[in-house]
Motif scaffolding. Structure first.
Motif, PDB file in Angstrom:
ATOM      1  N   TYR A 114       0.832  -1.199   0.000  1.00  0.00           N
ATOM      2  CA  TYR A 114       0.000   0.000   0.000  1.00  0.00           C
ATOM      3  C   TYR A 114       0.870   1.253   0.000  1.00  0.00           C
ATOM      4  O   TYR A 114       2.064   1.195   0.240  1.00  0.00           O
ATOM      5  CB  TYR A 114      -0.933   0.021   1.221  1.00  0.00           C
ATOM      6  CG  TYR A 114      -1.777  -1.210   1.374  1.00  0.00           C
ATOM      7  CD1 TYR A 114      -2.481  -1.748   0.301  1.00  0.00           C
ATOM      8  CD2 TYR A 114      -1.888  -1.871   2.601  1.00  0.00           C
ATOM      9  CE1 TYR A 114      -3.263  -2.882   0.440  1.00  0.00           C
ATOM     10  CE2 TYR A 114      -2.669  -3.006   2.767  1.00  0.00           C
ATOM     11  CZ  TYR A 114      -3.339  -3.511   1.668  1.00  0.00           C
ATOM     12  OH  TYR A 114      -4.111  -4.637   1.819  1.00  0.00           O
ATOM     13  N   ASN A 441      -6.938  -1.482  -0.876  1.00  0.00           N
ATOM     14  CA  ASN A 441      -5.945  -0.540  -0.368  1.00  0.00           C
ATOM     15  C   ASN A 441      -5.901  -0.553   1.158  1.00  0.00           C
ATOM     16  O   ASN A 441      -6.605  -1.336   1.808  1.00  0.00           O
ATOM     17  CB  ASN A 441      -6.227   0.879  -0.896  1.00  0.00           C
ATOM     18  CG  ASN A 441      -7.618   1.369  -0.519  1.00  0.00           C
ATOM     19  OD1 ASN A 441      -8.145   1.022   0.528  1.00  0.00           O
ATOM     20  ND2 ASN A 441      -8.223   2.172  -1.387  1.00  0.00           N
ATOM     21  N   THR A 499     -13.488   0.479   0.017  1.00  0.00           N
ATOM     22  CA  THR A 499     -12.507   0.232  -1.048  1.00  0.00           C
ATOM     23  C   THR A 499     -12.822   1.060  -2.291  1.00  0.00           C
ATOM     24  O   THR A 499     -11.932   1.695  -2.889  1.00  0.00           O
ATOM     25  CB  THR A 499     -12.470  -1.260  -1.417  1.00  0.00           C
ATOM     26  OG1 THR A 499     -12.073  -2.015  -0.276  1.00  0.00           O
ATOM     27  CG2 THR A 499     -11.503  -1.517  -2.563  1.00  0.00           C
ATOM     28  N   PRO A 504      -7.295   4.599  -5.188  1.00  0.00           N
ATOM     29  CA  PRO A 504      -6.401   3.435  -5.299  1.00  0.00           C
ATOM     30  C   PRO A 504      -4.994   3.799  -4.842  1.00  0.00           C
ATOM     31  O   PRO A 504      -4.643   4.972  -4.706  1.00  0.00           O
ATOM     32  CB  PRO A 504      -6.431   3.112  -6.799  1.00  0.00           C
ATOM     33  CG  PRO A 504      -7.591   3.860  -7.357  1.00  0.00           C
ATOM     34  CD  PRO A 504      -7.787   5.058  -6.489  1.00  0.00           C
ATOM     35  N   ASP A 505      -4.173   2.800  -4.615  1.00  0.00           N
ATOM     36  CA  ASP A 505      -2.777   3.045  -4.264  1.00  0.00           C
ATOM     37  C   ASP A 505      -2.022   3.613  -5.457  1.00  0.00           C
ATOM     38  O   ASP A 505      -2.433   3.465  -6.618  1.00  0.00           O
ATOM     39  CB  ASP A 505      -2.123   1.737  -3.809  1.00  0.00           C
ATOM     40  CG  ASP A 505      -2.622   1.275  -2.454  1.00  0.00           C
ATOM     41  OD1 ASP A 505      -2.550   2.062  -1.507  1.00  0.00           O
ATOM     42  OD2 ASP A 505      -3.105   0.121  -2.356  1.00  0.00           O
TER      43      ASP A 505
END
Length: 606
Positions: A114, A441, A499, A504-505
């Motif tokens: 992450y 994530n 999520t 997002p990462d």
């Protein structure tokens, strides 16, 4: 009950041998943090496998199994037998991935997988949450069992037992580090197995029991022998078999059976020579843990129903046991008081070895989090290797002290088992999917962790239940077995929503993770496409994805291990025809597994 000179000689010899191992390896273990916590990543599969088995061979495990058998019968063990699915998923899919990650602890994984502040928060919070809080809970359960054994078998007070056990174990653990733990585990395994098998053989031949044939036909035992719950008892069937097999194994975090691997199992995989040794160690552990080891405990538990049919009979036989420590789990220790001199010494030594093995592992594992993921990251980033080892030794002492204090306040091992299961409910699916789905994530895990804990508290507090459900218990509106699935359902809905509602990462983190671990699968296709567009090579080889073959191997492995478990039970019960059929099926499952395992090795990226 009094120990003879022979018994004391056996116990003292065992103590001195174990301490000698810690002293011999202490110099090398103290050279660096890697040596102290991972033994330089040089351990062979068989040594790590024995260590995993010895670690889970704790003093509270036979007590827990005895408690389960006496109250719910042999079939009640499905509450932990179901974790075999988790274990074999780790063997055939996640062991290789963990070893490839090359992290020092499974907490370090978070900043590999992450990105940003959420990853850093998750790493430090989980390090404290698992390495300290949950770790102390687990160790307190083991220490509680030691207290009960000390009261029943040795006539020691709780303070005396805790004092003797804690001092010896903490000295050994602080000196030897991980290498000392693993080396001593090899010795402890054989001592513990000898004690368990010897105790089972002697207890079943006591005059009151009079052999296996009389045991399985005794009226106190007959209704406890079934390997599956009564299908006519809907509540027992759902709570003891359906929920563990359908939900619990993949949805709940539990030490030693984490979905996707983790904790001290991950520590041993990370300490292995290579990926193949990580796989071999975890497979050996699962066979021994689920198929071979339970039966000596189960036999003693069944025999205890003849000798001590209820709590009143235990209380009458051991009037010095305090009321707050009286429970069905005490029956195991009570049965051991029947053993003769010599065998008694071996059994007491085996119980001490079980205690030391489990506690030393938890101490080293918890200390590794404190040092690698808290101290080195946030307190002293420039810490020398010597400073890290010293901090590990200090953390070892503190963890031991806190767990012993908690143990003095507890009553039985089942309390802790259920508590840990509930607080981990709903988080397991993340640990399984985070390797194979790029979209998960750090916020996914954070939301699951907090929601699971908060919901578990809400539905277990009578006053809050009265507000939420109009009743003092969840059972007021739901069946009693629905408590665990309810936590899983709500937690899963929350983390899936979080999520998709969070960013997002970073691509760089995801590229780096994929490049190192090579997880493969459709869940990473989006990231592979992105990398290709940017002309970044993150996929080493276009090999067949390992998961389908891994799942098939897992299912065949389950058939093999459960087949061995139940065939052994059938042989013990004297059901010869059933035993032959199950043994044949086990051999067939083993043959097919060998073929799939060979194919799996060819299909995996090396």
């Amino acid at each position: 009950m009094e120990l003879s000179t022979l018994d004391y000689s056996i116990i003292i010899f065992f103590f001195l041998t174990t301490l000698l191992i810690g002293i011999i390896v202490s110099k090398r273990s103290g050279k660096s943090a890697s040596e102290y916590f991972l033994s330089g990543r040089s351990m062979p599969w068989w040594l790590l496998g024995f260590s995993m088995v010895a670690t889970t061979f704790s003093t509270d495990t036979p007590n827990l199994v005895t408690d389960i058998v006496r109250q719910d019968g042999v079939a009640g063990n499905w509450v932990w037998w179901a974790f075999l699915l988790t274990g074999l998923l780790t063997v055939f899919i996640y062991a290789r991935l963990w070893r490839r990650s090359n992290v020092n602890t499974d907490m370090e994984f978070y900043e590999l997988r992450y990105s940003g502040k959420p990853a850093r928060f998750l790493r430090i919070f989980r390090s404290v949450y698992l390495g300290v809080i949950f770790n102390i809970l687990a160790m307190s359960g083991v220490t509680l069992a030691a207290i009960k054994i000390g009261q029943v078998m040795l006539g020691l007070s709780a303070i005396e037992t805790v004092g003797y056990a804690a001092v010896v174990t903490v000295i050994f653990s602080a000196l030897g580090g991980f290498k000392g733990v693993v080396y001593s585990d090899f010795l402890l395994f054989f001592v513990a197995m000898a004690g368990a098998v010897g105790a089972a053989y002697y207890c079943v031949n006591l005059p009151e029991v009079n052999g296996l044939e009389n045991l399985v036909s005794h009226p106190n035992v007959k209704d406890k022998l079934s390997l599956v719950p009564d299908f006519d008892n809907k509540e027992a069937l759902i709570s003891l078999l359906v929920i563990p097999l359908a939900i619990q194994w993949w949805s709940s975090w539990y030490p030693g059976a984490e979905p996707g691997g983790g904790g001290y199992i991950a520590q041993r995989m990370l300490a292995s020579k290579n990926e193949n040794h990580a796989i071999g160690a975890t497979f050996f552990f699962n066979i021994m843990h689920y198929a071979i080891r339970p039966w000596p405990w189960i036999i003693v538990a069944l025999a205890s129903l003849v000798v001590f049919p209820d709590l009143t009979s235990i209380q009458e036989a051991f009037p010095d046991v305090t009321q707050d420590k009286l429970g069905h789990d005490l029956a195991y220790s009570a049965m051991l008081t029947k053993l003769p001199s010599g065998l008694l010494g071996i059994v007491v030594a085996s119980l001490i070895s079980a205690y030391m093995s489990t506690i030393s592992t938890h101490l080293n594992w918890g200390a590794s989090y404190i040092v690698n993921d808290v101290y080195k990251q946030y307190v002293n980033k420039d810490a020398t290797e010597k400073a890290q080892v010293n901090m590990g030794r200090i953390a070892t002492v503190v963890l031991m002290a806190l767990s012993t204090l908690l143990a003095l306040a507890l009553t039985n091992a089942v309390q802790i088992f259920k508590y840990i299961l509930m607080f981990g409910a709903g988080t397991g699916l993340i640990f399984i999917l985070r390797w194979f789905w790029w979209r998960i994530n750090a916020w996914s895990e954070i939301s699951a962790m907090f929601s699971s804990g908060i919901i578990s508290i809400l539905i277990s507090v009578p006053h809050i239940n009265g507000v939420l459900f109009g009743s003092d218990t969840v059972e007021g509106i739901f069946p009693s077995w629905f408590q665990f699935p309810l936590v899983v359902l709500i937690t899963t809905i929350i983390w899936v929503a979080v999520t998709f509602l969070t960013k997002p990462d970073d691509d760089d983190i995801l590229f780096k993770f994929y490049s190192r671990v090579q997880p493969g699968g459709p869940g990473w296709s989006h990231i592979l496409e992105k990398a290709n567009k940017e002309n970044i090579e993150i996929s080493e080889k276009q090999e067949k994805w390992m998961v389908p073959s891994g799942l098939l191997a897992m299912l065949l492995g389950c058939a093999l291990v459960y087949g061995v478990l139940f065939s052994m039970g059938s042989w013990i019960y004297g059901n010869i025809t059933q035993a032959i059929i199950l043994t044949t099926l086990s051999v067939l499952a083993g043959f097919l597994l060998a073929k799939v395992w060979k194919r799996l090795g060819k299909n995996l990226v090396s």
